[in-house]
Design a protein around this motif. Structure first.
Motif, PDB file in Angstrom:
ATOM      1  N   ALA A 112       0.832  -1.209   0.000  1.00  0.00           N
ATOM      2  CA  ALA A 112       0.000   0.000   0.000  1.00  0.00           C
ATOM      3  C   ALA A 112       0.866   1.259   0.000  1.00  0.00           C
ATOM      4  CB  ALA A 112      -0.933  -0.007   1.214  1.00  0.00           C
ATOM      5  N   ILE A 113       1.967   1.223   0.727  1.00  0.00           N
ATOM      6  CA  ILE A 113       2.887   2.365   0.732  1.00  0.00           C
ATOM      7  C   ILE A 113       3.477   2.565  -0.660  1.00  0.00           C
ATOM      8  CG2 ILE A 113       5.126   3.177   1.610  1.00  0.00           C
ATOM      9  CD1 ILE A 113       4.344   1.698   4.273  1.00  0.00           C
ATOM     10  N   GLY A 120       1.399   9.442  -5.740  1.00  0.00           N
ATOM     11  CA  GLY A 120       1.574  10.732  -5.097  1.00  0.00           C
ATOM     12  C   GLY A 120       0.686  10.954  -3.884  1.00  0.00           C
ATOM     13  N   ALA A 121       0.245   9.869  -3.264  1.00  0.00           N
ATOM     14  CA  ALA A 121      -0.561   9.983  -2.037  1.00  0.00           C
ATOM     15  C   ALA A 121       0.363  10.074  -0.831  1.00  0.00           C
ATOM     16  CB  ALA A 121      -1.489   8.777  -1.897  1.00  0.00           C
ATOM     17  N   GLY A 122      -0.015  10.886   0.116  1.00  0.00           N
ATOM     18  CA  GLY A 122       0.825  11.063   1.296  1.00  0.00           C
ATOM     19  C   GLY A 122       0.423  10.209   2.480  1.00  0.00           C
ATOM     20  N   ARG A 123      -0.612   9.368   2.289  1.00  0.00           N
ATOM     21  CA  ARG A 123      -1.145   8.642   3.437  1.00  0.00           C
ATOM     22  C   ARG A 123      -1.624   7.258   3.023  1.00  0.00           C
ATOM     23  NH1 ARG A 123      -5.881  11.485   6.953  1.00  0.00           N
ATOM     24  NH2 ARG A 123      -7.263   9.810   6.294  1.00  0.00           N
ATOM     25  N   VAL A 124      -1.530   6.327   3.963  1.00  0.00           N
ATOM     26  CA  VAL A 124      -2.144   5.007   3.847  1.00  0.00           C
ATOM     27  C   VAL A 124      -3.004   4.799   5.086  1.00  0.00           C
ATOM     28  CG1 VAL A 124      -1.732   2.505   3.977  1.00  0.00           C
ATOM     29  CG2 VAL A 124      -0.369   3.918   2.421  1.00  0.00           C
ATOM     30  N   ASP A 125      -4.263   4.422   4.877  1.00  0.00           N
ATOM     31  CA  ASP A 125      -5.185   4.178   5.990  1.00  0.00           C
ATOM     32  C   ASP A 125      -5.427   2.686   6.133  1.00  0.00           C
ATOM     33  OD1 ASP A 125      -5.388   6.918   5.547  1.00  0.00           O
ATOM     34  OD2 ASP A 125      -7.529   6.985   5.944  1.00  0.00           O
ATOM     35  N   TYR A 126      -5.413   2.200   7.387  1.00  0.00           N
ATOM     36  CA  TYR A 126      -5.870   0.829   7.586  1.00  0.00           C
ATOM     37  C   TYR A 126      -6.556   0.686   8.929  1.00  0.00           C
ATOM     38  CZ  TYR A 126      -2.219  -1.593  10.505  1.00  0.00           C
ATOM     39  OH  TYR A 126      -1.391  -2.050  11.500  1.00  0.00           O
ATOM     40  N   ALA A 146       6.296   1.664  14.486  1.00  0.00           N
ATOM     41  CA  ALA A 146       7.535   1.300  13.810  1.00  0.00           C
ATOM     42  C   ALA A 146       7.367   1.351  12.286  1.00  0.00           C
ATOM     43  CB  ALA A 146       7.983  -0.094  14.248  1.00  0.00           C
ATOM     44  N   MET A 147       6.225   0.837  11.787  1.00  0.00           N
ATOM     45  CA  MET A 147       5.975   0.884  10.347  1.00  0.00           C
ATOM     46  C   MET A 147       5.832   2.322   9.861  1.00  0.00           C
ATOM     47  SD  MET A 147       6.099  -1.976   8.698  1.00  0.00           S
ATOM     48  CE  MET A 147       5.201  -1.587   7.186  1.00  0.00           C
ATOM     49  N   ASN A 148       5.244   3.163  10.688  1.00  0.00           N
ATOM     50  CA  ASN A 148       5.095   4.574  10.314  1.00  0.00           C
ATOM     51  C   ASN A 148       6.464   5.239  10.192  1.00  0.00           C
ATOM     52  OD1 ASN A 148       3.300   6.732   9.681  1.00  0.00           O
ATOM     53  ND2 ASN A 148       3.722   7.618  11.682  1.00  0.00           N
ATOM     54  N   ASP A 149       7.377   4.887  11.097  1.00  0.00           N
ATOM     55  CA  ASP A 149       8.741   5.420  11.020  1.00  0.00           C
ATOM     56  C   ASP A 149       9.411   4.981   9.720  1.00  0.00           C
ATOM     57  OD1 ASP A 149       8.491   6.666  13.467  1.00  0.00           O
ATOM     58  OD2 ASP A 149       9.505   5.074  14.587  1.00  0.00           O
ATOM     59  N   VAL A 150       9.263   3.712   9.385  1.00  0.00           N
ATOM     60  CA  VAL A 150       9.867   3.185   8.160  1.00  0.00           C
ATOM     61  C   VAL A 150       9.248   3.842   6.925  1.00  0.00           C
ATOM     62  CG1 VAL A 150      10.109   1.123   6.730  1.00  0.00           C
ATOM     63  CG2 VAL A 150      10.531   0.990   9.183  1.00  0.00           C
ATOM     64  N   ALA A 151       7.909   4.024   6.937  1.00  0.00           N
ATOM     65  CA  ALA A 151       7.225   4.634   5.800  1.00  0.00           C
ATOM     66  C   ALA A 151       7.697   6.063   5.559  1.00  0.00           C
ATOM     67  CB  ALA A 151       5.716   4.614   6.010  1.00  0.00           C
ATOM     68  N   GLY A 152       8.224   6.680   6.594  1.00  0.00           N
ATOM     69  CA  GLY A 152       8.708   8.052   6.451  1.00  0.00           C
ATOM     70  C   GLY A 152      10.080   8.162   5.816  1.00  0.00           C
ATOM     71  N   ILE A 153      10.810   7.042   5.764  1.00  0.00           N
ATOM     72  CA  ILE A 153      12.185   7.104   5.250  1.00  0.00           C
ATOM     73  C   ILE A 153      12.459   6.119   4.112  1.00  0.00           C
ATOM     74  CG2 ILE A 153      13.089   7.908   7.470  1.00  0.00           C
ATOM     75  CD1 ILE A 153      14.100   5.050   7.978  1.00  0.00           C
ATOM     76  N   ALA A 154      11.504   5.247   3.793  1.00  0.00           N
ATOM     77  CA  ALA A 154      11.757   4.190   2.815  1.00  0.00           C
ATOM     78  C   ALA A 154      11.764   4.690   1.379  1.00  0.00           C
ATOM     79  CB  ALA A 154      10.711   3.088   2.966  1.00  0.00           C
ATOM     80  N   ASN A 155      11.195   5.875   1.135  1.00  0.00           N
ATOM     81  CA  ASN A 155      11.113   6.428  -0.213  1.00  0.00           C
ATOM     82  C   ASN A 155      11.484   7.907  -0.176  1.00  0.00           C
ATOM     83  OD1 ASN A 155       9.605   4.132  -1.849  1.00  0.00           O
ATOM     84  ND2 ASN A 155       8.540   4.318   0.112  1.00  0.00           N
ATOM     85  N   ALA A 157       9.581  10.217  -1.105  1.00  0.00           N
ATOM     86  CA  ALA A 157       8.374  10.891  -0.618  1.00  0.00           C
ATOM     87  C   ALA A 157       7.871  10.151   0.621  1.00  0.00           C
ATOM     88  CB  ALA A 157       7.300  10.897  -1.696  1.00  0.00           C
ATOM     89  N   PRO A 158       7.857  10.790   1.776  1.00  0.00           N
ATOM     90  CA  PRO A 158       7.386  10.118   2.988  1.00  0.00           C
ATOM     91  C   PRO A 158       5.891   9.854   2.940  1.00  0.00           C
ATOM     92  CG  PRO A 158       7.783  12.436   3.433  1.00  0.00           C
ATOM     93  CD  PRO A 158       8.279  12.171   2.046  1.00  0.00           C
ATOM     94  N   VAL A 159       5.478   8.758   3.539  1.00  0.00           N
ATOM     95  CA  VAL A 159       4.068   8.379   3.627  1.00  0.00           C
ATOM     96  C   VAL A 159       3.721   8.183   5.097  1.00  0.00           C
ATOM     97  CG1 VAL A 159       2.353   6.603   3.052  1.00  0.00           C
ATOM     98  CG2 VAL A 159       4.083   7.270   1.361  1.00  0.00           C
ATOM     99  N   THR A 160       2.559   8.686   5.491  1.00  0.00           N
ATOM    100  CA  THR A 160       2.081   8.513   6.855  1.00  0.00           C
ATOM    101  C   THR A 160       1.073   7.367   6.911  1.00  0.00           C
ATOM    102  OG1 THR A 160       2.347  10.870   7.371  1.00  0.00           O
ATOM    103  CG2 THR A 160       0.841   9.602   8.774  1.00  0.00           C
ATOM    104  N   ILE A 161       1.247   6.468   7.874  1.00  0.00           N
ATOM    105  CA  ILE A 161       0.274   5.399   8.082  1.00  0.00           C
ATOM    106  C   ILE A 161      -0.752   5.905   9.089  1.00  0.00           C
ATOM    107  CG2 ILE A 161      -0.078   3.037   8.891  1.00  0.00           C
ATOM    108  CD1 ILE A 161       2.781   2.427   8.020  1.00  0.00           C
ATOM    109  N   HIS A 162      -1.987   5.998   8.637  1.00  0.00           N
ATOM    110  CA  HIS A 162      -3.068   6.571   9.442  1.00  0.00           C
ATOM    111  C   HIS A 162      -3.968   5.446   9.935  1.00  0.00           C
ATOM    112  CE1 HIS A 162      -5.856   9.594  10.828  1.00  0.00           C
ATOM    113  NE2 HIS A 162      -6.830   9.101  10.082  1.00  0.00           N
ATOM    114  N   VAL A 163      -4.053   5.293  11.248  1.00  0.00           N
ATOM    115  CA  VAL A 163      -4.830   4.199  11.849  1.00  0.00           C
ATOM    116  C   VAL A 163      -5.798   4.819  12.858  1.00  0.00           C
ATOM    117  CG1 VAL A 163      -4.670   1.890  12.855  1.00  0.00           C
ATOM    118  CG2 VAL A 163      -2.716   2.847  11.641  1.00  0.00           C
ATOM    119  N   PRO A 164      -6.932   5.335  12.392  1.00  0.00           N
ATOM    120  CA  PRO A 164      -7.801   6.140  13.261  1.00  0.00           C
ATOM    121  C   PRO A 164      -8.407   5.376  14.430  1.00  0.00           C
ATOM    122  CG  PRO A 164      -8.892   5.663  11.170  1.00  0.00           C
ATOM    123  CD  PRO A 164      -7.466   5.248  11.023  1.00  0.00           C
ATOM    124  N   TYR A 165      -8.473   4.046  14.330  1.00  0.00           N
ATOM    125  CA  TYR A 165      -9.128   3.274  15.384  1.00  0.00           C
ATOM    126  C   TYR A 165      -8.153   2.390  16.154  1.00  0.00           C
ATOM    127  CZ  TYR A 165     -13.206   4.784  12.767  1.00  0.00           C
ATOM    128  OH  TYR A 165     -14.159   5.545  12.131  1.00  0.00           O
TER     129      TYR A 165
END
Length: 242
Positions: A112-113, A120-126, A146-155, A157-165
């Motif tokens: 998904a990341i 060009g999406a800045g976020r992944v929701d799950y 930990a995955m959010n930290d990795v998603a910020g540096i793996a590419n 363009a950083p991606v934020t993992i959004h987990v609202p619940y």
């Protein structure tokens, strides 16, 4: 006057209650939502049919990724091995560990990341939630952080993992969805992929308990519908937190 396009997000959409609510929440934020589902050889593939139908009705771009080629790497689970008996009863480590799919969410989030970066999406929701913490390590806050930290540096363009619940119970998620007027007949939760939900597996029981906690009737059809009053205490909105 030229308007900027809405920010985009990739929603990991299984077709279940939690991701269904996450999907609608992202839409209500005004985001450009791209739904992403995965066929990993799960016994309950019916959830993919439900997800596809919902996305068609909503006009949401939807992609189903076939990763069944890795089935032999993740088949040590009752969810991916049809020869295994499906455990029944409430969510608890002692009786539902057999439903853990090895490394599933790390695999799905990684893909998904990649899609998010690609479009060009800045976020992944799950839809991981507090009720999953007792059983699934890849739904716990430590994993998500930990995955959010990795998603910020793996590419680049950083991606934020959004987990609202992440710290919400199933009953709390349902409360928000009901307040949004969502129809949960458009979801599939049962671990079995039969015509009707079984009403006996842990996933069905947790779902039924959430509806019972709100004095509501689950609109899904069940082969066996347990007495919901017996589930209410377990589905208390404070349950499942960690």
């Amino acid at each position: 006057m030229t308007h900027s396009p809405a920010p985009a997000t990739v929603v990991i959409y299984s077709g279940g209650m939690d991701s269904f609510t996450v999907l609608h929440r992202a839409l209500r934020e005004g985001l450009d939502v791209h739904a992403l589902s995965f066929d990993y050889g799960q016994r309950h593939r019916r959830e993919l049919e439900v997800a596809a139908r919902v996305c068609r009705e909503l006009g949401v771009p939807h992609q189903v990724v076939d990763i069944t080629a890795i089935h032999g790497l993740i088949d040590n689970s009752a969810l991916t091995d049809a020869s295994r008996a499906m455990p029944e009863g409430d969510y608890a480590e002692d009786n539902l560990t057999a439903t853990v799919v090895p490394n599933r969410n790390m695999v799905l989030l990684s893909l998904a990341i990649a899609k998010a970066v690609n479009i060009g999406a800045g976020r992944v929701d799950y839809g991981a939630h507090g009720g999953d913490h007792v059983l699934y390590p890849d739904c716990r806050p430590a994993f998500v952080e930990a995955m959010n930290d990795v998603a910020g540096i793996a590419n680049f363009a950083p991606v934020t993992i959004h987990v609202p619940y992440l710290r919400s119970s199933k009953a709390e998620i349902l409360a928000e969805g009901l307040a949004m007027g969502l129809d949960y007949a458009d979801t599939w939760t049962c671990y079995r992929g039969e015509d009707l939900a079984c009403g006996r597996c842990g996933s069905c029981r947790e779902r039924l308990a959430a509806f019972a906690a709100h004095g509501a009737v689950d609109p899904l059809g069940y082969a066996e519908r347990p007495d919901p009053t017996a589930e209410t205490e377990r589905a208390d909105p404070d349950a499942g937190e960690s």
